[in-house]
Design an enzyme around this catalytic site. Structure first.
Site, PDB file in Angstrom:
ATOM      1  N   ASP A 134       0.842  -1.183   0.000  1.00  0.00           N
ATOM      2  CA  ASP A 134       0.000   0.000   0.000  1.00  0.00           C
ATOM      3  C   ASP A 134       0.890   1.250   0.000  1.00  0.00           C
ATOM      4  O   ASP A 134       1.876   1.310   0.742  1.00  0.00           O
ATOM      5  CB  ASP A 134      -0.874  -0.028   1.258  1.00  0.00           C
ATOM      6  CG  ASP A 134      -1.910   1.062   1.262  1.00  0.00           C
ATOM      7  OD1 ASP A 134      -2.825   0.991   0.437  1.00  0.00           O
ATOM      8  OD2 ASP A 134      -1.796   1.985   2.096  1.00  0.00           O
ATOM      9  N   GLU A 150       1.626   0.252  -4.841  1.00  0.00           N
ATOM     10  CA  GLU A 150       1.106   1.506  -5.370  1.00  0.00           C
ATOM     11  C   GLU A 150       2.271   2.488  -5.492  1.00  0.00           C
ATOM     12  O   GLU A 150       2.717   3.046  -4.495  1.00  0.00           O
ATOM     13  CB  GLU A 150       0.061   2.088  -4.421  1.00  0.00           C
ATOM     14  CG  GLU A 150      -1.234   1.303  -4.353  1.00  0.00           C
ATOM     15  CD  GLU A 150      -2.250   2.002  -3.463  1.00  0.00           C
ATOM     16  OE1 GLU A 150      -3.344   2.320  -3.941  1.00  0.00           O
ATOM     17  OE2 GLU A 150      -1.950   2.246  -2.278  1.00  0.00           O
TER      18      GLU A 150
END
Ligand code: CA
Length: 666
Positions: free
Chosen positions: A345, A376
């Site tokens: 994340d 990400e």
């Protein structure tokens, strides 16, 4: 430690000291509570603390039968700058905290290295890990792929998966780890398989599971309908308790989490764990900040907390002991829980050195690139130390074996996530150039290799694909209705993603037109909004078949996936004769067979005819269609030569007849 570069005993380069406490960094592998029948050894890194005690409890909270304090024992500071206590005897299943006296306060905290804990993760637990293994765990196999591009990822949340009664899962296991262990689950009249049986039929190779380490926002003592995605980490090395059938006994969640993973492995499906090391549930008051105040996070010049994450704090991966924590934690999950891949994340808040160190550590243990890593890679502002190279898309080329999500193709397919009514390729043909970049796995752009590019149209963030289409095409009316023209757009979207080089990825239920009723950010919305309604498997059987078919086709045609080896040998060229259709040919070699694949993606409301002579191949070449507007797979749909008819809002995939026969009739 006074050297410029810190190296652990295994020879990994942990980088340069950045924070003043980094000169006291400790690279041993014994942090936490290490259990044996004879003794438990506690080791804590908190170099500036004045004194530390271990406090032992009979239970994980004071609200349980038999609760009480068992002992408070002082730790001793060693020459290695850690605090240590050898606690003689067999103390399995005792709960513990650390009482740490800093220069200005005394605090009680959970061990950041705790591997088991009580209800709501407010105490650690001494665990005998081998005793948590479910039956057959020693024979459990990882799911490793020859190339990351061979993976096909379905993103799901533990509770979404089976919360709805239509899942066919027994009531006691709905929303729990154990739902993944139920077989022969059916919906309706008993003809449609659900859950793991359904996934086997669908053909995906991996599930990516939203956070299932211990997070803070759900009260584990209430077994209710409360829901959260779980991007609020509390204890990184403990599984979440609300997904277990008993959150009080620290062993149960570990065993049941392993059972979930084993059930998926038994079905041939790998597990990619969503990990959120970039921020914690709380900043001040987190177990990290209680353990070593001011060390594990980033701060602005004025002393305020850096907040690039938007969640009130940013961890500091460039500080050596948080870097080490990330490496240790990922390695622990991979070894102890047999995790096959990790999704980071907000990876763009971490630094490239840390990601490369994680890659090297996993490669040493499991073989090169076997554990899949991506994240990400957004470009984000954060108050990191100077000279830190953040692990965003711009750094991907310097992070071999670490991929990133492709927001270009995501937004090109169906319009920007930043505008509800914005349209993209499948609605109106916009974004064709960015679609082409995605087809190449972004190797013409930020990715060094297609295996570093995760292509997708939808994930847990932003609108579900169907909802985005309802908004942009129908102004937000009719979430519960079936619109066949929208189904055609979903099929076209799937064809883009599943014929592109890279790692294809989709949100669970995209293939059954899953709706969240226009909820753009459902992280704490009701379970009802978030759950997968398996009834849709009946309404969208044709859409499932289409995804299944594309998956089957992708698995059989190496050139569609674009592993590094394949990309080197095959030639992909675009034919720009029918824009805004995206059309291309791949000349490939597979198993000694030379052949050609023709793909046309038609976003128009009208049918398009494409002269196959424009492929540059012999004009007498005969083609076999394997995917069109209605069907996809490896079965021959029709023979085509000279002129290809690409129906409105659809994909057409052809293979030259000779190669088709050689590959599929074997
Ligand atoms: Ca929790």
């Amino acid at each position: 430690m006074n050297s410029d570069v810190c190296t652990c005993e295994k020879g990994f380069d942990f980088g340069k000291p950045v924070h003043e406490l980094d000169k006291f960094a400790y690279f041993g592998n014994d942090l936490g509570a290490v259990y044996s029948k004879e003794k438990t050894v506690f080791t804590l890194w908190s170099p500036a603390a004045l004194s530390v005690k271990v406090k032992l409890y009979a239970t994980g909270s004071d609200n349980e039968a038999g609760a009480g304090v068992l002992a408070e024992l002082p730790m001793e500071k060693t020459q290695d700058n850690v605090w240590r206590l050898e606690y003689a005897g067999d103390h399995k299943n005792e709960y513990y905290t650390y009482i740490i006296t800093h220069k200005d306060k005394t605090v009680e905290t959970v061990d950041i290295y705790a591997k088991a804990g009580g209800v709501n993760g407010n105490r650690g637990m001494i665990v005998d890990l081998p005793s948590t293994d479910p039956e057959g765990w020693d024979k459990d196999n990882y799911i490793f792929m020859p190339s990351p591009t061979d993976a096909i990822v379905w993103e799901v949340h533990v509770k979404d998966f089976s919360h709805c009664a239509s899942s066919g899962i027994s009531e006691k296991n709905r929303g729990k780890y154990l739902a993944f262990c139920e077989h022969s689950t059916l919906y309706g009249e008993g003809i449609v398989p659900t859950c793991v049986d359904y996934l086997k039929n669908l053909g995906i190779t991996h599930v990516q599971i939203n956070p299932f380490y211990d997070f803070g926002s759900i009260d584990e003592s209430k077994n209710d309908d409360s829901f959260n995605w779980g991007y609020d980490p509390k204890n990184y090395n403990i599984p979440e308790g609300s997904y277990s059938t008993n959150p009080y006994d620290g062993n149960v969640r570990i065993t049941e989490c392993k059972q979930m993973i084993k059930a998926l492995h038994d079905a041939g499906i790998g597990v990619i764990m969503d990990v959120v090391y970039n921020h914690t549930y709380q900043g001040g008051g987190s177990f990290f900040d209680l353990s070593v105040p001011g060390y594990y996070y980033r701060y602005n010049r004025d002393g305020s907390w850096s907040n690039g994450s938007g969640c009130s704090n940013d961890t500091a991966s460039e500080h050596l002991m948080f870097r080490k924590f990330m490496v240790d934690s990922v390695l622990y999950w991979a070894k102890e829980y047999h995790i096959d891949g990790f999704r980071f994340d907000l990876m763009g808040l971490h630094d490239a050195h840390t990601m490369n160190l994680i890659r090297q550590t996993l490669d040493k243990e499991f073989g090169k690139d076997n554990i899949i890593l991506y994240g990400e890679g957004w470009h984000m502002g954060t108050a990191c130390a100077r000279d830190t190279q953040l692990a965003n898309q711009g750094a991907v080329r310097s992070m071999h074996g670490v991929g990133a999500f492709n927001d270009n193709i995501r937004d090109a397919i169906k319009g920007s996530v930043f505008g509800a009514y914005d349209k993209g390729f499948v609605q109106c043909g916009a974004g064709a150039e960015r679609i082409k970049s995605g087809i190449l796995g972004e190797t013409c752009s930020w990715a060094g290799e297609a295996s570093q590019c995760v292509n997708y149209a939808s994930c847990h963030d932003n609108y579900a694909l169907y909802d985005k289409l309802i908004l942009s095409e129908r102004g937000g009316a009719g979430y519960s209705e079936r619109f066949d023209n929208l189904v055609s757009m979903i099929k076209l979207s799937a064809a883009v993603v599943l014929t592109s080089r890279g790692i294809p990825f989709f949100l669970a239920g995209e293939e059954i037109a899953r709706t969240k009723f226009g909820d753009e950010n459902s992280y704490c919305s009701s379970a009802k909004i978030n759950e997968i309604d398996w009834e849709n498997t009946g309404h969208y059987a044709d859409l499932i078949l289409y995804y299944q078919g594309l998956i089957r086709l992708r698995k059989r045609l190496d050139a569609l996936r674009g592993s590094n080896e394949v990309s080197d040998k095959s030639n992909l060229r675009f034919i720009d004769n029918a824009m805004p259709c995206v059309t291309y040919v791949v000349d490939f070699e597979q198993d000694g067979i030379n052949g050609h694949i023709f793909v046309a993606l038609n976003p128009c409301d009208y049918d398009v005819r494409i002269n196959l002579a424009d492929t540059g191949l012999d004009k007498n070449t005969k083609w076999i269609a394997v995917a069109n507007k209605h069907s996809a797979g490896t079965a021959p749909l029709m023979a085509i030569s000279e002129l290809a008819l690409v129906e409105n809002k659809s994909a057409l995939v052809l293979i030259d007849e000779a190669a088709y026969k050689a590959i599929f009739k074997k």
